[in-house]
Structures are given as structure tokens and as C-alpha cells.
Motif scaffolding. Sequence first.
Motif, short mmCIF file in Angstrom:
data_model
loop_
_atom_site.label_atom_id
_atom_site.label_comp_id
_atom_site.label_asym_id
_atom_site.label_seq_id
_atom_site.Cartn_x
_atom_site.Cartn_y
_atom_site.Cartn_z
N ILE A 87 26.35 49.82 47.89
CA ILE A 87 27.33 49.39 48.90
C ILE A 87 28.22 48.28 48.35
N SER A 88 27.62 47.36 47.61
CA SER A 88 28.40 46.26 47.03
C SER A 88 29.43 46.78 46.04
N LYS A 89 29.06 47.80 45.27
CA LYS A 89 30.02 48.39 44.34
C LYS A 89 31.16 49.07 45.09
N ALA A 90 30.84 49.77 46.18
CA ALA A 90 31.88 50.42 46.97
C ALA A 90 32.81 49.40 47.61
N VAL A 91 32.26 48.28 48.07
CA VAL A 91 33.10 47.22 48.63
C VAL A 91 33.98 46.61 47.55
N GLY A 92 33.45 46.51 46.33
CA GLY A 92 34.27 46.04 45.21
C GLY A 92 35.44 46.96 44.93
N GLU A 93 35.21 48.28 44.97
CA GLU A 93 36.30 49.23 44.80
C GLU A 93 37.31 49.11 45.93
N LEU A 94 36.83 48.90 47.15
CA LEU A 94 37.74 48.71 48.29
C LEU A 94 38.59 47.47 48.11
N SER A 95 37.98 46.38 47.63
CA SER A 95 38.73 45.14 47.45
C SER A 95 39.80 45.27 46.37
N ILE A 96 39.52 46.11 45.35
CA ILE A 96 40.52 46.31 44.29
C ILE A 96 41.68 47.15 44.79
N LYS A 97 41.38 48.23 45.52
CA LYS A 97 42.44 49.12 45.98
C LYS A 97 43.32 48.44 47.02
N THR A 98 42.73 47.72 47.94
CA THR A 98 43.49 47.08 49.01
C THR A 98 43.91 45.66 48.67
N ARG A 99 43.56 45.21 47.47
CA ARG A 99 44.01 43.90 46.98
C ARG A 99 43.55 42.78 47.90
N PHE A 100 42.24 42.68 48.04
CA PHE A 100 41.70 41.57 48.82
C PHE A 100 42.09 40.25 48.18
N GLN A 101 42.30 39.26 49.00
CA GLN A 101 42.65 37.93 48.50
C GLN A 101 41.43 37.25 47.92
N LYS A 102 41.66 36.46 46.89
CA LYS A 102 40.58 35.68 46.29
C LYS A 102 40.43 34.38 47.05
N GLU A 103 39.21 33.86 47.03
CA GLU A 103 38.96 32.60 47.73
C GLU A 103 39.76 31.48 47.08
N ASP A 104 40.22 30.59 47.95
CA ASP A 104 41.06 29.48 47.47
C ASP A 104 40.27 28.57 46.54
N LYS A 105 40.84 28.35 45.39
CA LYS A 105 40.24 27.42 44.41
C LYS A 105 41.30 26.42 44.00
N LYS A 106 41.61 25.54 44.92
CA LYS A 106 42.72 24.62 44.73
C LYS A 106 42.26 23.22 44.31
N LYS A 107 40.99 23.08 43.96
CA LYS A 107 40.50 21.77 43.54
C LYS A 107 40.95 21.47 42.12
N ASP A 108 41.29 20.24 41.87
CA ASP A 108 41.74 19.85 40.53
C ASP A 108 40.58 19.92 39.55
N ASN A 109 40.92 20.26 38.32
CA ASN A 109 39.89 20.36 37.30
C ASN A 109 39.26 19.00 37.02
#
Length: 482
Positions: free
Chosen positions: A411-433
Motif C-alpha cells: 500500500i505504501s508503494k502504491a501511495v508513493g506512485e500516487l504522490s508522484i503522478k499527482t505531484r504531492f507537495q513536499k513538507e515544508d523545510k524552511k529552517k535555516d541550515n
Amino acid sequence: MDIDSKIQEKNSVFNMLWNQFKWFPIKLINKISNIANNTINIGKNDPRKIWHAAKVGLSLTLVILFYYSWPLYHSFEQSAIMAVLTVMVAFEYTAGATISKCLNIAFATALGVSLGIGAKYLAKFCGKEGEPIILGCLVFILGALGTFTRFYPHMQRRYDYGCMFSVATFSLVTVSGDRYLELVKQRISTIMVSVATVMVISLVIRPVWAGKDLHNLIIANLEKLASFLDGFESEYFQAIGEGSKDKEKGFLEALKNVLGSKATEESLANFAWWEPANGPFRFNNPGKEYLKIGNLGRDCACHLHALSGHLKSKSKAPTEFHKRIEKACKRIITKSSNALKCLALSIKTRTQLPSSTGEPGPYNTKFAIDELIAALLITTRTISEEDTIDVITAMSVASILIDVTRCVDEISKAVGELSIKTRFQKEDKKKDNSTSIKALEKLPAPRLQLLHHEIVNDAVKEEENPIGAIKGEHVVCEIHVI
């Protein structure tokens, strides 16, 4: 004696009728109140159904007013009746189902009218005697072909209503006699008015999108699988360890809903294919990916349904074998449940899960599976005959849990394919290095905890080494965690 018995029978019948008549008003009031409560509950649970009923009423009103106000129609004639019937047939709950029926009716009418006019012209060349024979043969051929076409899976899924409507329109045109052109004109105008009214109202006034319902249904099914795992853990292992009473098994009913959701998912995916661009997916509607996740979820639900059968056959007193595998089983259940919840949240928020956490993917259950297998191998060597049945039952539970982890991984692999096809947004990583580096520097040094220590020496036998000293080549295995 016979007279007395007859009198008693008449009195009993009279009393029964009197009681029914006496309590009839109260029963009627209770029935009306139950209907009113059910109606209120339906409206509260899904207010869209109230809007749907109002939209159907509005469509019928507009069609009737259109024909009454049209100067060419002085009364409520056959065309208006057909328009009202078309509205009732074409207006469905979801926008996709409505569009599907409307377009099927429109194109089927055009096809049936065209074939009907062609058949009429062809039959005229055969004279008055041959005309009915030709028309009868053409109606039989087209009716048989149109009906047989409906058995094709693809046609049955998307164009079933169109095949039926085209055959009906063709038959009406061919049997209309010399006034077939007038019938064609009325038929086309009726379809145009009714279909246009239905589509505009369905898409403009609070439309119900089948794609959105499919999206929510997949999320709900994954959450139900996770809730079943949580309920099974508390019910099965608590009952073994503490002898607690049986709790309400609402999670079992939720699991049955997941198993019976295939037809609903396929229907919603089919209707979503007809819908215009809407929501975040626009024209990229992931119907196939949703169906794949739904099928994998039902596969997982089948394993869980087999797991639910062990709730009745659980042991009242925990054995040593149960104690050894309980920790590993609980860890697998917790990891699988958390993974399903994370996957449902990922679909719901349309965001990709961070790869650094290991979710999705193996979701860190490999260690728990290895621990469970090791416990099975160790404890099966010291099983008494009295505990054999309980041990076999526990081993069956452990085996099913391992299969569940594999299903969750799929199921996790299928959700990964869904996220790639529909271009799911990535979680915000706006913290400074720099901030993250400073935060890491402030953390204390990691401590290594020794989990396992083992010395493997196959070359040296115990007989050759009675004191216990290790001689020759050997391997020292130590497992540490931070």
C-alpha cells in the motif's frame, strides 16, 4: 359447551380488533416521528442530499415552465412529458454520473436519429410492400447488436445507457410512419432542453464530485484498517494478559465495510472519469491509482478478517510462548497501524511523507519481524504437549501479522506512485541550515545500548572445549542502537 366456546372465540377476536384500533393512533404517531427523525438524520449526516433533491425539483420546474411558455406548445403535450421523464432519468447524485447519462443520451439520440432516417430512406426504395420487411430486419439487427454490445465490460461500464437509448430512438423513428421528421425534430428539441437544464444545474449549484468522494473513501478505508489493528491489539493481548471482558467490537463492523467497498470505488472512479477539471487534481484524475490502493487495502482487510477469527479462540491464561511473542506482535501492530495512519494523512493532505523517517517503505518493522521469527524459533523447541494447540494458534496470529506488514508495504508503494503522478507537495523545510547545525551541536553525544551479544564458533565443539574458552577462529556479533 360448543356455544360457550364460540362466544369466547368471538370475544377474543373482538378484543384483539379493539386493541389494534385503540393503539392505532399511538402507533401512527410513533411511525411518523420515526420517519421524521430518520429524515432529519439523513439531512444532518449529508446535507448534499437535501441540495440534490432541491436541484431535481428546480430542473423539473424549469422544464415545465419552458414548455408552458413556448408559443408553439399550447398545452402539456408529449414532448414536455418526454422532457420531464428525461430529467428524472438523467439527474444523478454526483456530477460525474449526471454528465455520463446526459452525454450518453445526447450522442445516443443523434446516432439513433441518423440511423433511423437512413433506414427510412433505404426502405422507401423497396416499395410499400418491402418497406415493413426491411424496417423489421433493420430493427432486429440493430436491436440485437446494440444489446449485445452492452455485454462488453468497457461499454457496460461507461456507455451502457447510450447503447440502450440509441436502440430505443432508432426504433421510435422507424415505426413513426410518414411523420418521422416531425418526431425527429421533437425528439432532438426535447433532449437538448432537458439535458442542458440538467447539466447546468448539476454543475453550477453545489456540485457533488465523484472524484472527491472516491478520495475520501480511500482515506476512510485506510483509517479503518488502522483502527482495526489498534482494536485487535487491545482486545486480543489484553484479554490474554489480564482476562478482561469483551469490549464492543466496532472495528469489526468497520472492517466489513472495507471488504464491501469494491463496487462503490469502481462506480465512483467511473463517474470521476466523466467529470471536468475540478479540485487540486484538475485533468490529472488518479482514478486507477485510487482503485489500486483500494484493492490492496481489501487484500489487507482479508488478512485482518482472518485475524479477527482468533479473538474467539484466544487463550484465557497466557502461556510462556505467548509472553515471548507478545512484545514483537505488539510492535508489528503498532508500526503497521501508524504506517496506515501516515499514508491516509499523506493522501488527505496531498503531501509526501519525509523519507528521513522511513515512512512509507519498510517503516521499521523488519527488526520486529526478525525478533518475532527468532522468538518463534527459540520457543518452539520447548513446547509441551498440553500447550500445542495454544502455540499453533499464536503462531497463526504471528504469521498473519507478517502478511499484514507485507500488505502495508505494498500500500505504501502504491501511495508513493500516487504522490508522484499527482505531484504531492513536499513538507515544508524552511529552517535555516545554520539553525539546524547549531541545534545538532547542542544535542548530547549519542549513547550506544547493547541489545545482543553472541559469539559464533562453528569449528570448535563443546566436547573439545569443556572449560568454555574460545579457541580458533570465531565471530563476535554485537548489535547496538543509538
